[in-house]
Design a protein around this motif. Sequence first.
Motif, PDB file in Angstrom:
ATOM      1  N   UNK A  17     -10.878  76.181  86.428  1.00 34.56           N
ATOM      2  CA  UNK A  17     -10.979  74.936  87.192  1.00 34.56           C
ATOM      3  C   UNK A  17     -12.341  74.304  86.896  1.00 34.56           C
ATOM      4  N   UNK A  18     -12.357  72.991  86.708  1.00 38.85           N
ATOM      5  CA  UNK A  18     -13.631  72.301  86.461  1.00 38.85           C
ATOM      6  C   UNK A  18     -14.248  71.887  87.794  1.00 38.85           C
ATOM      7  N   UNK A  19     -15.531  72.178  87.940  1.00 37.78           N
ATOM      8  CA  UNK A  19     -16.264  71.765  89.152  1.00 37.78           C
ATOM      9  C   UNK A  19     -17.534  71.025  88.719  1.00 37.78           C
ATOM     10  N   UNK A  20     -17.985  70.145  89.603  1.00 33.67           N
ATOM     11  CA  UNK A  20     -19.114  69.274  89.255  1.00 33.67           C
ATOM     12  C   UNK A  20     -20.024  69.083  90.459  1.00 33.67           C
ATOM     13  N   UNK A  21     -21.322  68.999  90.187  1.00 38.04           N
ATOM     14  CA  UNK A  21     -22.280  68.624  91.240  1.00 38.04           C
ATOM     15  C   UNK A  21     -23.255  67.615  90.636  1.00 38.04           C
ATOM     16  N   UNK A  22     -23.514  66.584  91.403  1.00 36.88           N
ATOM     17  CA  UNK A  22     -24.464  65.564  90.938  1.00 36.88           C
ATOM     18  C   UNK A  22     -25.826  65.810  91.545  1.00 36.88           C
ATOM     19  N   UNK A  23     -26.850  65.502  90.777  1.00 36.10           N
ATOM     20  CA  UNK A  23     -28.228  65.652  91.264  1.00 36.10           C
ATOM     21  C   UNK A  23     -28.796  64.259  91.467  1.00 36.10           C
ATOM     22  N   UNK A  24     -29.397  64.054  92.629  1.00 36.09           N
ATOM     23  CA  UNK A  24     -30.081  62.777  92.880  1.00 36.09           C
ATOM     24  C   UNK A  24     -31.393  62.786  92.107  1.00 36.09           C
ATOM     25  N   UNK A  25     -31.527  61.878  91.160  1.00 37.29           N
ATOM     26  CA  UNK A  25     -32.792  61.785  90.422  1.00 37.29           C
ATOM     27  C   UNK A  25     -33.497  60.514  90.857  1.00 37.29           C
ATOM     28  N   UNK A  26     -34.756  60.663  91.253  1.00 42.44           N
ATOM     29  CA  UNK A  26     -35.525  59.457  91.570  1.00 42.44           C
ATOM     30  C   UNK A  26     -35.876  58.767  90.265  1.00 42.44           C
TER      31      UNK A  26
ATOM     32  N   UNK B  57     -24.042  68.418  86.699  1.00 43.63           N
ATOM     33  CA  UNK B  57     -23.931  69.832  86.331  1.00 43.63           C
ATOM     34  C   UNK B  57     -22.482  70.251  86.562  1.00 43.63           C
ATOM     35  N   UNK B  58     -21.852  70.791  85.525  1.00 43.92           N
ATOM     36  CA  UNK B  58     -20.444  71.197  85.669  1.00 43.92           C
ATOM     37  C   UNK B  58     -20.285  72.679  85.353  1.00 43.92           C
ATOM     38  N   UNK B  59     -19.146  73.215  85.736  1.00 44.34           N
ATOM     39  CA  UNK B  59     -18.792  74.586  85.354  1.00 44.34           C
ATOM     40  C   UNK B  59     -17.283  74.674  85.236  1.00 44.34           C
ATOM     41  N   UNK B  60     -16.843  75.602  84.423  1.00 46.16           N
ATOM     42  CA  UNK B  60     -15.418  75.928  84.334  1.00 46.16           C
ATOM     43  C   UNK B  60     -15.288  77.325  84.904  1.00 46.16           C
ATOM     44  N   UNK B  61     -14.462  77.489  85.917  1.00 49.68           N
ATOM     45  CA  UNK B  61     -14.553  78.745  86.675  1.00 49.68           C
ATOM     46  C   UNK B  61     -13.247  79.140  87.357  1.00 49.68           C
ATOM     47  N   UNK B  62     -13.176  80.412  87.708  1.00 49.13           N
ATOM     48  CA  UNK B  62     -12.121  80.897  88.611  1.00 49.13           C
ATOM     49  C   UNK B  62     -12.672  81.019  90.030  1.00 49.13           C
ATOM     50  N   UNK B  63     -13.999  80.918  90.161  1.00 46.85           N
ATOM     51  CA  UNK B  63     -14.669  81.159  91.453  1.00 46.85           C
ATOM     52  C   UNK B  63     -14.937  79.827  92.159  1.00 46.85           C
ATOM     53  N   UNK B  64     -13.842  79.102  92.424  1.00 45.33           N
ATOM     54  CA  UNK B  64     -13.970  77.746  92.953  1.00 45.33           C
ATOM     55  C   UNK B  64     -14.666  77.736  94.317  1.00 45.33           C
ATOM     56  N   UNK B  65     -14.276  78.663  95.214  1.00 45.23           N
ATOM     57  CA  UNK B  65     -14.876  78.580  96.563  1.00 45.23           C
ATOM     58  C   UNK B  65     -16.368  78.910  96.537  1.00 45.23           C
ATOM     59  N   UNK B  66     -16.780  79.800  95.640  1.00 44.71           N
ATOM     60  CA  UNK B  66     -18.220  80.064  95.502  1.00 44.71           C
ATOM     61  C   UNK B  66     -18.948  78.778  95.108  1.00 44.71           C
ATOM     62  N   UNK B  67     -18.422  78.058  94.118  1.00 42.73           N
ATOM     63  CA  UNK B  67     -19.090  76.820  93.695  1.00 42.73           C
ATOM     64  C   UNK B  67     -19.023  75.758  94.793  1.00 42.73           C
TER      65      UNK B  67
ATOM     66  N   UNK C  16     -21.610  76.063  97.131  1.00 44.28           N
ATOM     67  CA  UNK C  16     -22.890  75.641  96.557  1.00 44.28           C
ATOM     68  C   UNK C  16     -22.913  74.140  96.238  1.00 44.28           C
ATOM     69  N   UNK C  17     -22.015  73.387  96.859  1.00 46.32           N
ATOM     70  CA  UNK C  17     -22.087  71.924  96.787  1.00 46.32           C
ATOM     71  C   UNK C  17     -21.337  71.279  95.638  1.00 46.32           C
ATOM     72  N   UNK C  18     -20.546  72.062  94.900  1.00 50.36           N
ATOM     73  CA  UNK C  18     -19.757  71.490  93.793  1.00 50.36           C
ATOM     74  C   UNK C  18     -18.399  71.032  94.333  1.00 50.36           C
ATOM     75  N   UNK C  19     -17.760  70.117  93.621  1.00 52.43           N
ATOM     76  CA  UNK C  19     -16.394  69.752  93.981  1.00 52.43           C
ATOM     77  C   UNK C  19     -15.502  69.796  92.736  1.00 52.43           C
ATOM     78  N   UNK C  20     -14.229  69.966  92.994  1.00 52.75           N
ATOM     79  CA  UNK C  20     -13.275  70.084  91.876  1.00 52.75           C
ATOM     80  C   UNK C  20     -13.091  68.715  91.228  1.00 52.75           C
ATOM     81  N   UNK C  21     -13.075  68.682  89.896  1.00 51.35           N
ATOM     82  CA  UNK C  21     -12.820  67.430  89.182  1.00 51.35           C
ATOM     83  C   UNK C  21     -11.759  67.682  88.111  1.00 51.35           C
ATOM     84  N   UNK C  22     -11.216  66.567  87.616  1.00 53.58           N
ATOM     85  CA  UNK C  22     -10.233  66.627  86.543  1.00 53.58           C
ATOM     86  C   UNK C  22     -10.940  66.998  85.239  1.00 53.58           C
ATOM     87  N   UNK C  23     -10.421  67.982  84.536  1.00 60.53           N
ATOM     88  CA  UNK C  23     -11.061  68.412  83.271  1.00 60.53           C
ATOM     89  C   UNK C  23     -11.169  67.268  82.261  1.00 60.53           C
ATOM     90  N   UNK C  24     -10.239  66.334  82.361  1.00 59.93           N
ATOM     91  CA  UNK C  24     -10.188  65.248  81.362  1.00 59.93           C
ATOM     92  C   UNK C  24     -11.435  64.363  81.367  1.00 59.93           C
TER      93      UNK C  24
END
Length: 166
Positions: A146-155, A103-113, A116-124
């Motif tokens: 800024x691009x942020x990403x969170x991974x979900x553990x899927x069984x 799950x990704x987002x493009x945002x100005x609200x980096x600390x909010x994300x 919520x468990x997201x981390x900054x990643x390279x847009x590329x």
Amino acid sequence: MPVICRKAKSEDVNALHDLIQGYAAQGIMLPRSREALARNIGNFVVADDAGKLVGCGSLLKLGSDLVEIRSLGIADGYKGQGIGSKLVDALMAEAKEQRIPKVMALTYEVSFFQKNGFHIVDKEIFPEKVWTDCVNCPKQNNCDEIAVLKRIELMPEAAEMSYART
Ligand SMILES: CC(C)(COP(=O)(O)OP(=O)(O)OC[C@H]1O[C@@H](n2cnc3c(N)ncnc32)[C@H](O)[C@@H]1OP(=O)(O)O)[C@@H](O)C(=O)NCCC(=O)NCCS
């Protein structure tokens, strides 16, 4: 009554439009027409305070393994009460339900994300499809989000099934 998060309904379109339009006017979100909102209402979750729409967020599928959180916004007077985080949780649950691991987002609200468990990643790292909407953005050649990403553990599906049976 506490604010609840629920899936959006077609009756929410006007209130959704007003909320998003307010942020679009400040250059924080891309505008969405009522028609586009009505077409994609199934992708939205909303925060509802006794019938008043006070927050929203949506998921846009960008591939079999990637979705984007879009149009996440909380009405003035309702920020800082955990509602944005609840909407992110609801959108993450929806992504999990659809078995989409990123799950990704493009945002100005980096600390909010980040909270919520997201981390900054390279847009590329994202596919071309992420950028299709940029043609509608006034900042298209000057994007400072800024691009942020969170991974979900899927069984594995088989494991989930056997787990459900026990
Ligand atoms: C960003 C936004 C969605 C956050 O929603 P919210 O309901 O105010 O956030 P929450 O109350 O759930 O906050 C969760 C945590 O993040 C923190 N936080 C919230 N907004 C923050 C911000 N702008 N900067 C830093 N931290 C922030 C809160 O302090 C809280 O931390 P805590 O759990 O330690 O107390 C909301 O402020 C908003 O609508 N902003 C304008 C629209 C926007 O920029 N949307 C993002 C588009 S991708």
